[in-house]
Design a protein around this motif. Structure first.
Motif, PDB file in Angstrom:
ATOM      1  N   GLN A 278       1.533   1.118  -3.704  1.00 12.34           N
ATOM      2  CA  GLN A 278       0.536   2.247  -4.543  1.00 12.34           C
ATOM      3  C   GLN A 278       0.765   3.477  -3.703  1.00 12.34           C
TER       4      GLN A 278
ATOM      5  N   TYR B 238       0.523  -0.572  -0.522  1.00 10.70           N
ATOM      6  CA  TYR B 238       0.111   0.061  -0.076  1.00 10.70           C
ATOM      7  C   TYR B 238       0.853   1.880  -0.225  1.00 10.70           C
TER       8      TYR B 238
ATOM      9  N   TYR C 183      -4.264  -8.412  -7.046  1.00 11.31           N
ATOM     10  CA  TYR C 183      -4.378  -7.550  -6.781  1.00 11.31           C
ATOM     11  C   TYR C 183      -4.762  -6.673  -6.050  1.00 11.31           C
ATOM     12  N   PHE C 184      -5.512  -5.719  -7.439  1.00 17.53           N
ATOM     13  CA  PHE C 184      -5.984  -4.394  -7.171  1.00 17.53           C
ATOM     14  C   PHE C 184      -7.259  -4.652  -6.894  1.00 17.53           C
ATOM     15  N   THR C 185      -8.571  -4.270  -5.959  1.00 14.69           N
ATOM     16  CA  THR C 185      -9.081  -4.533  -5.444  1.00 14.69           C
ATOM     17  C   THR C 185     -10.387  -3.892  -6.899  1.00 14.69           C
TER      18      THR C 185
ATOM     19  N   MET D 244      -6.316  -4.007 -15.247  1.00 13.76           N
ATOM     20  CA  MET D 244      -6.327  -4.070 -13.062  1.00 13.76           C
ATOM     21  C   MET D 244      -7.620  -4.883 -12.926  1.00 13.76           C
TER      22      MET D 244
ATOM     23  N   LEU E 147      -7.672   6.982  -5.449  1.00 15.72           N
ATOM     24  CA  LEU E 147      -6.587   5.607  -5.236  1.00 15.72           C
ATOM     25  C   LEU E 147      -5.898   5.974  -3.668  1.00 15.72           C
TER      26      LEU E 147
ATOM     27  N   GLN F 103     -10.853  -0.327  -6.964  1.00 15.19           N
ATOM     28  CA  GLN F 103     -10.492   0.555  -7.448  1.00 15.19           C
ATOM     29  C   GLN F 103      -9.999   0.208  -8.745  1.00 15.19           C
ATOM     30  N   THR F 104     -10.441  -0.948  -9.547  1.00 12.92           N
ATOM     31  CA  THR F 104     -10.934  -1.518 -10.566  1.00 12.92           C
ATOM     32  C   THR F 104     -11.784  -0.082 -11.311  1.00 12.92           C
TER      33      THR F 104
END
Length: 299
Positions: free
Chosen positions: A14, A11, A75-77, A69, A103, A80-81
């Motif tokens: 990110q 995170y 990996y990405f929630t 994504m 994000l 987020q996508t």
């Protein structure tokens, strides 16, 4: 099924990725170049460089980062996508820089000591402020790994109750404040609710005080008193380029007005040029063919 939460260092990287991506977009750097450069800058012990390498390929093929994504759902929630895909939609007014900032703040909140209640309020306010749609948006929220089974079920049920029940009441009813008030009014200290408590006493009290009001006031109160993350707001465009463009348009308009005034002062103004000219009807191809055939017969 939602995947497990990532390590804290993921995170951290990110948050850096979304922040630098947004800053370089503002400098008019192409997205593919940004992704390729950030792949080298991100900490190699995390999984993010591999994800960025995959996103570079998706950008080359499809031109959209959201589709890549979605393929990296481990990996990405989903949220987020959903945010990135909403910014990349051709008919959306949602700005990509605002999406990246959302994000970034979300990743920064995960670095600290996040709570499901704080994350839910942040996610919901993001949907509300940017008009991203509650139906699909809350479905994406429910898939976040920070929410357990009880949270996910409540989010999906709340999605169907938004139009009929006040949002503050929905929070208050699942809070410790509601349980404490029931025990006090009924003098039953041993009362246990039928469903798990999701919000604390203070959050429920703030929600109770904001019933019937704009939910944005409740969000602001929760941020002040409980430290919930604030949602970024789109900034008005006041860049130098936009101001120069406006000045150019005004100068062109002034030049046209001055030209008309000069021509009028010299009695050279002809208003017929401003008349709307009727469209001439197009000649029928069948007419041309008939005339050609008639000419051949006469010859």
């Amino acid at each position: 099924m939602p995947h497990a939460l990532l390590e804290t260092e993921e995170y951290v990287e990110q948050a850096y990725f979304f922040r630098v991506f947004r800053q370089r977009l503002e400098d008019s750097v192409p997205s593919q170049v940004i992704l390729a450069d950030l792949k080298e800058e991100i900490l190699a012990t995390t999984k993010l460089p591999m994800a960025l390498e995959f996103l570079v390929g998706e950008m080359v093929l499809n031109g959209r980062m959201g589709e890549g994504m979605a393929r990296l759902d481990h990996y990405f929630t989903e949220f987020q996508t959903y945010i990135i895909s909403a910014a990349e939609d051709d008919y959306s007014r949602f700005d990509q820089r605002t999406a990246l900032e959302i994000l970034q703040y979300e990743a920064e909140y995960r670095i600290k000591d996040p709570t499901p209640a704080g994350m839910f309020v942040y996610h919901f306010e993001c949907l509300s402020r940017n008009k991203l749609g509650y139906d699909a948006g809350m479905k994406a929220m429910a898939g976040d790994p920070i929410y357990d089974k009880h949270w996910s079920e409540w989010i999906m049920r709340t999605r169907l109750q938004l139009g009929t029940t006040d949002f503050a009441d929905l929070i208050c009813m699942r809070s410790q404040y509601s349980v404490d008030e029931y025990r006090r009014k009924n003098r039953n200290p041993d009362y246990q609710p039928a469903e798990p408590v999701l919000f604390g006493h203070k959050a429920g009290r703030i929600a109770y005080a904001n019933r019937g009001r704009d939910p944005l006031y409740m969000f602001a109160a929760l941020q002040r008193h409980l430290g919930y993350p604030a949602v970024p707001r789109p900034q008005p465009k006041t860049s130098q380029e936009s101001l120069v463009g406006e000045l150019k348009a005004k100068l062109i308009n002034m030049e046209k007005r001055l030209t008309l005034l000069e021509r009028e002062s010299k009695n050279q103004l002809d208003i017929s040029e401003f008349y709307v000219k009727p469209d001439t009807p197009a000649e029928s191809p069948w007419k041309d063919a008939a005339e050609k055939e008639r000419g051949e017969q006469e010859s």
